[in-house]
Design a protein around this motif. Structure first.
Motif, PDB file in Angstrom:
ATOM      1  N   HIS A 312       0.864  -1.315   0.022  1.00 30.48           N
ATOM      2  CA  HIS A 312      -0.121  -0.154  -0.150  1.00 30.48           C
ATOM      3  C   HIS A 312       0.769   1.299  -0.185  1.00 30.48           C
ATOM      4  N   ARG A 315       2.436   1.701  -3.297  1.00 31.59           N
ATOM      5  CA  ARG A 315       1.403   2.186  -4.442  1.00 31.59           C
ATOM      6  C   ARG A 315       0.729   3.542  -4.107  1.00 31.59           C
ATOM      7  N   SER A 316       1.095   4.051  -3.042  1.00 28.63           N
ATOM      8  CA  SER A 316       0.527   5.226  -2.673  1.00 28.63           C
ATOM      9  C   SER A 316       1.845   6.162  -2.781  1.00 28.63           C
ATOM     10  N   ASN A 317       2.891   5.998  -3.189  1.00 23.19           N
ATOM     11  CA  ASN A 317       4.289   6.783  -3.165  1.00 23.19           C
ATOM     12  C   ASN A 317       4.441   7.344  -1.878  1.00 23.19           C
ATOM     13  N   GLU A 318       4.241   6.570  -0.655  1.00 25.93           N
ATOM     14  CA  GLU A 318       4.802   7.185   0.486  1.00 25.93           C
ATOM     15  C   GLU A 318       6.326   6.742   0.625  1.00 25.93           C
TER      16      GLU A 318
END
Ligand SMILES: [Zn+2]
Length: 361
Positions: A312, A315-318
């Motif tokens: 996650h 995929r959220s570019n965190e």
């Protein structure tokens, strides 16, 4: 003065301890690459907490940015980057030449263009070792000439000639210095390069110009040649080799030291190293996988977070996703070396290697 003690041997694999300037590191040793003095996404003390005892930085990159004077004013490289343990520096010859200035290599040295202002900088082997010494490195690497792969015989021959000549001049500066052999995958040239360096005599012996696109079996043959020619009582170092299987194959051929950006670069690209092989963390199927990155790993990323969560984050570019992946991959490499040392101590390195390679798909 570099001390190297071999504690145990198992076939050609060895357990040793390298000691320099009052600091120690156990071998087989993997060094994370801190090109600019940073492991990216991690603070340096986090790598020390994992157990790392040595890193390699790059003299050329540090000369370009922030510059030698800044680092000297900052108390030298150990203090400036907060790494109290062993620091190797690479000459940066590989980068200078890769930047496309090989036409500017002469017997005298290398001419390259500054990244910052485009000025042509001349670098002799003596100046290069003095730079590494002035940065405060514990161990310097000789300036060498690494031709690209494939290279014709004349180029390889010239690279061996220049590398030997420069190695003598590096040695004469008088610092803790490792030499680097060249010769591509040509048996005679590789053996000659190793022999000429042994005649000069160094604190440690590296193998360069490999892992740059040649077939694996050719690379392993070059390691066998180096193992034959290099003195048994000195540390041997293959530069730029980082995949777990290649490392174990090299340990079984008498190599002691490794460095590579492989685990950190892969982590930032979402590739996780696990005992079952490489795992692409962005894979959609991991969304519902609530297990750890690697069930046999005890690192903070595996103890506290799931594959689903890290998937996650990616995929959220965190940014924390890159951090957790880096923490895991570097912990994985540390454990690989620790497990290798235990296996050598217990006289079962070959079976350890076979079982690792078998599981690592
Ligand atoms: Zn882990």
């Amino acid at each position: 003065m570099i001390n190297f003690d071999i504690k145990e041997e198992d076939g050609r694999a060895r357990n040793g301890c390298i000691e320099v300037n009052g600091k120690k590191a156990l071998t087989p040793l993997f060094m994370p690459v801190a090109t600019r003095g940073s492991l990216r996404t991690l603070s340096n003390e986090e790598a020390i907490e994992m157990g790392y005892e040595a890193i390699i930085a790059n003299a050329y990159h540090l000369l370009m940015k922030p510059g030698l004077e800044v680092i000297k004013k900052g108390g030298g490289i150990h203090r400036y980057i907060n790494w109290p343990s062993i620091i190797f520096t690479d000459s940066g010859g590989f980068q200078m030449i890769r930047a496309g200035f090989d036409q500017d290599i002469s017997l005298e040295g290398v001419n390259f263009k500054s990244e910052t202002d485009g000025k042509v900088i001349k670098m002799t082997p003596e100046e290069n070792i003095n730079l590494q010494k002035d940065l405060g490195a514990d161990i310097s690497m000789c300036l060498d000439f690494c031709p690209p792969h494939p290279a014709d015989k004349d180029t390889l021959q010239r690279s061996v000639d220049i590398t030997s000549l420069w190695a003598q001049r590096c040695k004469d500066v008088g610092h803790n210095t490792f030499c680097i052999s060249q010769g591509g995958i040509d048996d005679q040239l590789r053996a000659r390069s190793c022999r000429e360096l042994v005649e000069i005599g160094f604190d440690g012996y590296a193998i360069g110009g490999l892992s740059i696109g040649e077939p694996k079996k050719e690379m392993y043959r070059m390691l066998d040649i180096a193992d034959e020619v290099y003195p048994k009582d000195k540390p041997r170092y293959i530069m730029g080799l980082g995949s777990p299987v290649d490392i174990l194959e090299s340990v079984s051929r008498g190599i002691d030291i490794f460095d590579s950006a492989y685990p950190t670069r892969n982590a930032r690209h979402g590739t996780i190293l696990t005992s079952q092989g490489r795992l692409s963390i962005e894979n959609g199927s991991l969304k519902d996988d609530h297990g750890p990155l690697d069930g046999s790993c005890r690192c903070p990323a595996c103890e506290n977070y799931s594959r689903s969560y890290i998937n996650h984050l990616f995929r959220s570019n965190e940014l924390s996703g890159l951090r957790l992946a880096t923490i895991h991959n570097l912990s994985f490499m540390y454990r690989l070396m620790e497990d290798s040392r235990t296996a050598i101590k217990e006289g079962r390195f070959e079976s350890y290697k076979e079982s690792f390679v078998n599981d690592y798909k």
